[in-house]
Design a protein around this motif. Structure first.
Motif, PDB file in Angstrom:
ATOM      1  N   ASP A 104       2.634  -2.892  -3.472  1.00 24.84           N
ATOM      2  CA  ASP A 104       3.769  -2.461  -4.280  1.00 24.84           C
ATOM      3  C   ASP A 104       4.347  -1.167  -3.714  1.00 24.84           C
ATOM      4  O   ASP A 104       3.605  -0.232  -3.391  1.00 24.84           O
ATOM      5  CB  ASP A 104       3.318  -2.261  -5.733  1.00 24.84           C
ATOM      6  CG  ASP A 104       4.456  -1.875  -6.642  1.00 24.84           C
ATOM      7  OD1 ASP A 104       4.712  -0.660  -6.791  1.00 24.84           O
ATOM      8  OD2 ASP A 104       5.097  -2.776  -7.214  1.00 24.84           O
ATOM      9  N   ALA A 105       5.657  -1.104  -3.621  1.00 18.08           N
ATOM     10  CA  ALA A 105       6.306   0.050  -2.989  1.00 18.08           C
ATOM     11  C   ALA A 105       6.087   1.328  -3.767  1.00 18.08           C
ATOM     12  O   ALA A 105       6.065   2.417  -3.179  1.00 18.08           O
ATOM     13  CB  ALA A 105       7.807  -0.221  -2.845  1.00 18.08           C
ATOM     14  N   PHE A 106       5.924   1.248  -5.083  1.00 16.65           N
ATOM     15  CA  PHE A 106       5.812   2.455  -5.896  1.00 16.65           C
ATOM     16  C   PHE A 106       4.366   2.855  -6.171  1.00 16.65           C
ATOM     17  O   PHE A 106       4.033   4.031  -6.174  1.00 16.65           O
ATOM     18  CB  PHE A 106       6.541   2.269  -7.226  1.00 16.65           C
ATOM     19  CG  PHE A 106       6.656   3.537  -8.036  1.00 16.65           C
ATOM     20  CD1 PHE A 106       7.438   4.587  -7.584  1.00 16.65           C
ATOM     21  CD2 PHE A 106       5.981   3.684  -9.232  1.00 16.65           C
ATOM     22  CE1 PHE A 106       7.536   5.767  -8.319  1.00 16.65           C
ATOM     23  CE2 PHE A 106       6.077   4.842  -9.975  1.00 16.65           C
ATOM     24  CZ  PHE A 106       6.861   5.885  -9.520  1.00 16.65           C
ATOM     25  N   ILE A 175       9.606 -10.570  -7.923  1.00 19.85           N
ATOM     26  CA  ILE A 175       9.207  -9.488  -7.017  1.00 19.85           C
ATOM     27  C   ILE A 175       9.422  -9.970  -5.585  1.00 19.85           C
ATOM     28  O   ILE A 175       9.051 -11.092  -5.226  1.00 19.85           O
ATOM     29  CB  ILE A 175       7.731  -9.111  -7.248  1.00 19.85           C
ATOM     30  CG1 ILE A 175       7.508  -8.689  -8.702  1.00 19.85           C
ATOM     31  CG2 ILE A 175       7.314  -7.993  -6.297  1.00 19.85           C
ATOM     32  CD1 ILE A 175       6.048  -8.481  -9.048  1.00 19.85           C
ATOM     33  N   GLY A 177      10.187  -8.648  -1.154  1.00 23.26           N
ATOM     34  CA  GLY A 177      10.070  -7.669  -0.086  1.00 23.26           C
ATOM     35  C   GLY A 177      10.654  -8.291   1.173  1.00 23.26           C
ATOM     36  O   GLY A 177      10.800  -9.514   1.264  1.00 23.26           O
ATOM     37  N   SER A 245       6.475  -4.513  -1.553  1.00 25.30           N
ATOM     38  CA  SER A 245       7.107  -5.380  -2.540  1.00 25.30           C
ATOM     39  C   SER A 245       7.755  -4.538  -3.633  1.00 25.30           C
ATOM     40  O   SER A 245       7.351  -3.404  -3.889  1.00 25.30           O
ATOM     41  CB  SER A 245       6.081  -6.333  -3.157  1.00 25.30           C
ATOM     42  OG  SER A 245       5.071  -5.608  -3.852  1.00 25.30           O
ATOM     43  N   PHE A 246       8.762  -5.111  -4.290  1.00 25.85           N
ATOM     44  CA  PHE A 246       9.485  -4.382  -5.319  1.00 25.85           C
ATOM     45  C   PHE A 246      10.291  -5.364  -6.164  1.00 25.85           C
ATOM     46  O   PHE A 246      10.470  -6.537  -5.789  1.00 25.85           O
ATOM     47  CB  PHE A 246      10.425  -3.338  -4.696  1.00 25.85           C
ATOM     48  CG  PHE A 246      11.478  -3.923  -3.797  1.00 25.85           C
ATOM     49  CD1 PHE A 246      12.728  -4.278  -4.289  1.00 25.85           C
ATOM     50  CD2 PHE A 246      11.215  -4.132  -2.454  1.00 25.85           C
ATOM     51  CE1 PHE A 246      13.698  -4.826  -3.462  1.00 25.85           C
ATOM     52  CE2 PHE A 246      12.171  -4.684  -1.613  1.00 25.85           C
ATOM     53  CZ  PHE A 246      13.424  -5.033  -2.118  1.00 25.85           C
ATOM     54  N   THR A 247      10.753  -4.905  -7.287  1.00 22.92           N
ATOM     55  CA  THR A 247      11.694  -5.663  -8.112  1.00 22.92           C
ATOM     56  C   THR A 247      13.036  -4.953  -8.052  1.00 22.92           C
ATOM     57  O   THR A 247      13.111  -3.737  -8.249  1.00 22.92           O
ATOM     58  CB  THR A 247      11.219  -5.740  -9.576  1.00 22.92           C
ATOM     59  OG1 THR A 247       9.920  -6.337  -9.615  1.00 22.92           O
ATOM     60  CG2 THR A 247      12.175  -6.579 -10.411  1.00 22.92           C
ATOM     61  N   GLU A 248      14.077  -5.682  -7.765  1.00 20.90           N
ATOM     62  CA  GLU A 248      15.399  -5.072  -7.688  1.00 20.90           C
ATOM     63  C   GLU A 248      15.830  -4.562  -9.059  1.00 20.90           C
ATOM     64  O   GLU A 248      15.387  -5.057 -10.099  1.00 20.90           O
ATOM     65  CB  GLU A 248      16.430  -6.086  -7.184  1.00 20.90           C
ATOM     66  CG  GLU A 248      16.250  -6.473  -5.733  1.00 20.90           C
ATOM     67  CD  GLU A 248      17.345  -7.395  -5.257  1.00 20.90           C
ATOM     68  OE1 GLU A 248      17.757  -7.271  -4.085  1.00 20.90           O
ATOM     69  OE2 GLU A 248      17.799  -8.249  -6.051  1.00 20.90           O
ATOM     70  N   THR A 555      14.533   1.789  -6.362  1.00 25.12           N
ATOM     71  CA  THR A 555      13.998   0.564  -5.809  1.00 25.12           C
ATOM     72  C   THR A 555      14.885   0.036  -4.688  1.00 25.12           C
ATOM     73  O   THR A 555      15.919   0.631  -4.354  1.00 25.12           O
ATOM     74  CB  THR A 555      13.841  -0.487  -6.926  1.00 25.12           C
ATOM     75  OG1 THR A 555      13.129  -1.620  -6.411  1.00 25.12           O
ATOM     76  CG2 THR A 555      15.200  -0.945  -7.458  1.00 25.12           C
ATOM     77  N   PRO A 564      13.017   0.121  -0.678  1.00 23.01           N
ATOM     78  CA  PRO A 564      12.742   1.113  -1.726  1.00 23.01           C
ATOM     79  C   PRO A 564      12.489   2.484  -1.111  1.00 23.01           C
ATOM     80  O   PRO A 564      12.060   2.590   0.049  1.00 23.01           O
ATOM     81  CB  PRO A 564      11.473   0.574  -2.402  1.00 23.01           C
ATOM     82  CG  PRO A 564      11.360  -0.845  -1.979  1.00 23.01           C
ATOM     83  CD  PRO A 564      12.015  -0.954  -0.637  1.00 23.01           C
TER      84      PRO A 564
END
Length: 589
Positions: A104-106, A175, A177, A245-248, A555, A564
């Motif tokens: 996860d990017a965050f 999700i 990427g 990975s991320f959610t827009e 993000t 992100p």
């Protein structure tokens, strides 16, 4: 066939074992790469597994059947981990692979349920939105993936948490990427000659591992009649790439979610997203001075708004009609101004019992007013509570030295009288006046803040006398005293962090072990940051590369090809101890 069979033209694959086996959760665990028009579902047959390849292209590919953790032995359910069976329609085994890790990017944590990594030979940006991938693999619980037996070519890489199991990014909440660059898989891209070893390119460096013998899990041995155990020599070329990975961000929409007259004293409006300004509100069907009929309490996002009603004539109305003007997103995605006429009715309390708690068969309706009026609104008007109720944050045994005393009344305060508040510091049995400042909290409408320069490990007595607070309905408080002791000054620890190589705006966050943000500071270059008054315990440090300097993490966006904003964690936990300063140097990479 044997594992790694070539020139295979049949429509069914049988994988045999030396004992009976079971399949568990094959629907989610099993994948086939390249994917077929319809994904086959493996089934057991005797001491083996059958996979139908009715939709296979008999001219082009090496197929990798990845069973994940779905194969278990019949008796103890021991899994055969990450077992793959490979058959090639071609006279050779396609020899390229791509592997890496998705986090996860965050949070930098993997998705324990797994995600899919897609390869596309068609390099159009729209492919993940419309078409199944050319190759795919699932990540494991650690986020690791490996796509084996890829044909030579140039590929784009896309990551998908496939919510509707169609291998297409078609839901905004999925999700994702992606890699910014294409991956070129050709023999001349790798600086080695083909031989009988695997070659894996990791972060630009070649790592070689002997794979001349292919072995199966110790828990479950494959039957030598159906799976090859002899040495198989072939050359594989591998490329290693980690992705985030991320959610827009959801497309901006604005609408009114809920409105209510929670009680006679207040109207509440809740919006789905942030407002730049409070909505316009106007009373209908009543004559009241437009500017004085409410007090507005709103959160920082202006998505939750409470309108307190101090006017007694409005309080005694069981319903109020208002005209609300606010921005709303229409069906085309444009922001328009909406004007709604809303009827808000006070919640009605019902009573069905008579004296001594027994029902008298009558239902009484009415609501409580916040002041002592005897005028009935309906059949029965219960007497209101006579005093202001409020909460406070006082820790009686160890109140933090840096923490002000906060009072939160149930309804807004109209006035406060500092002369009716007394704070003393105790030394043995002697009382000494302690200076303080009382003020409203500009960020929190109903809060009153008592700022004090506390002395450590000291007992205080705070006296609030009648009349100290008066709410908007003229109610005050009963006299009350709070006794509390402040924390010792050597209880706290300090973290001092020197950051260097800062080339863009960053946000440094101090987190607890659950990643709750405790404190944060924004920097625009190298510097020293100190977090003080820290309770003993474990902390984390997180650095957000705030490229657009807006003070928050942003993000990614696939359509705009924006990754992100980068996040970095200090490599070790911070073990803060009492009366101790931890000093660190962080050279940011």
């Amino acid at each position: 066939p044997v594992n790694y069979a070539t020139n295979y033209k049949r429509k069914t694959v049988f994988v045999g074992f030396d004992e009976f086996i079971k399949l568990e959760d094959a629907f989610t665990e099993f994948t086939i790469s390249p994917p077929l028009e319809e994904t086959p579902l493996p089934r057991t047959k005797g001491k083996g597994i059958v996979v139908d390849l009715h939709y296979a292209d008999l001219d082009s590919f090496t197929y990798t059947l990845d069973f994940g953790e779905s194969i278990v032995d019949n008796n103890e359910s021991n899994p055969l981990l990450d077992f793959q069976f490979v058959v090639s329609i071609l006279p050779h085994i396609d020899s390229f692979s791509i592997s890496g890790r998705i986090i996860d990017a965050f949070t930098h944590q993997p998705d324990e349920e797994g995600m899919f990594v897609h390869l596309y030979s068609n390099l159009s940006d729209t492919m993940p939105l419309t078409t199944k991938p050319s190759y795919l693999a699932r990540t494991n619980s650690e986020g690791n993936y490996r796509i084996n037996h890829v044909a030579p070519g140039t590929y784009s890489i896309f990551v998908l948490k496939d919510a509707n199991a169609n291998m297409i990014f078609d839901m905004p909440s999925e999700i994702i990427g992606f890699a910014n660059e294409w991956v070129h898989l050709y023999p001349d891209s790798f600086p080695v000659e083909p031989d009988s070893v695997n070659s894996i390119l990791m972060n630009g460096e070649m790592e070689q591992t002997d794979t001349s013998s292919i072995e199966d899990s110790e828990n479950l041995m494959a039957d030598t009649d159906s799976v090859a155990t002899d040495s198989i020599e072939f050359m594989t070329y591998g490329y290693y790439i980690d992705l985030f990975s991320f959610t827009e961000a959801a497309p901006y929409q604005q609408y009114l979610v809920e409105y209510d007259r929670v009680n006679p004293e207040k109207l509440q409006f809740i919006f789905n997203d942030t407002n730049s300004n409070p909505p316009g509100i106007r009373l209908l069907d009543t004559i009241v001075e437009e500017d004085n009929w409410y007090l507005l309490e709103a959160n920082a996002r202006l998505d939750t708004l409470v309108y307190w009603i101090p006017d007694s004539s409005l309080l005694m109305r069981d319903s109020i009609t208002v005209e609300l003007t606010y921005p709303e997103t229409d069906t085309t995605g444009n922001l328009i101004t909406t004007v709604d006429t809303l009827l808000l009715t006070a919640k009605i309390e019902k009573e069905t019992t008579g004296s001594r708690g027994k029902s008298d068969g009558k239902e009484r309706k009415g609501f409580k007013l916040p002041f002592g009026s005897k005028e009935e609104v309906t059949d029965t008007l219960p007497p209101p509570p006579p005093r202001v109720s409020f909460k406070n944050n006082i820790n009686s045994s160890a109140h933090d030295l840096y923490r002000p005393v906060i009072f939160t009344p149930a309804v807004p305060v109209f006035t406060f009288d500092q002369s009716k508040i007394n704070l003393v510091r105790m030394e043995d049995t002697l009382e000494f006046p302690a200076a303080f400042t009382l003020k409203t909290d500009s960020a929190k409408f109903r809060q009153l803040r008592l700022d004090v320069d506390f002395e450590p490990n000291t007992q205080y007595i705070l006296n609030l006398y009648e009349g100290a607070f008066t709410d908007i309905y003229g109610r005050t408080i009963d006299s009350i005293a709070f006794k509390f002791t402040t924390q010792k000054d050597d209880h706290y620890g300090i973290v001092s962090m020197k950051l260097s190589n800062i080339t863009s705006p960053v946000i440094l966050q101090l987190l607890d072990p659950n990643e709750k943000v405790l404190k944060q500071k924004q920097l625009f270059g190298d510097g020293m940051v100190e977090f003080d008054f820290l309770n003993p315990g474990t902390y984390l440090l997180k650095l957000i590369f705030d490229d657009n300097a807006n003070g928050i993490w942003d993000t990614g966006d696939y359509e705009r090809k924006l990754q992100p904003e980068r996040v970095s964690y200090y490599p070790s936990e911070l073990d803060v101890r009492s009366n101790w300063t931890l000093e660190y140097d962080w050279v940011v990479e």
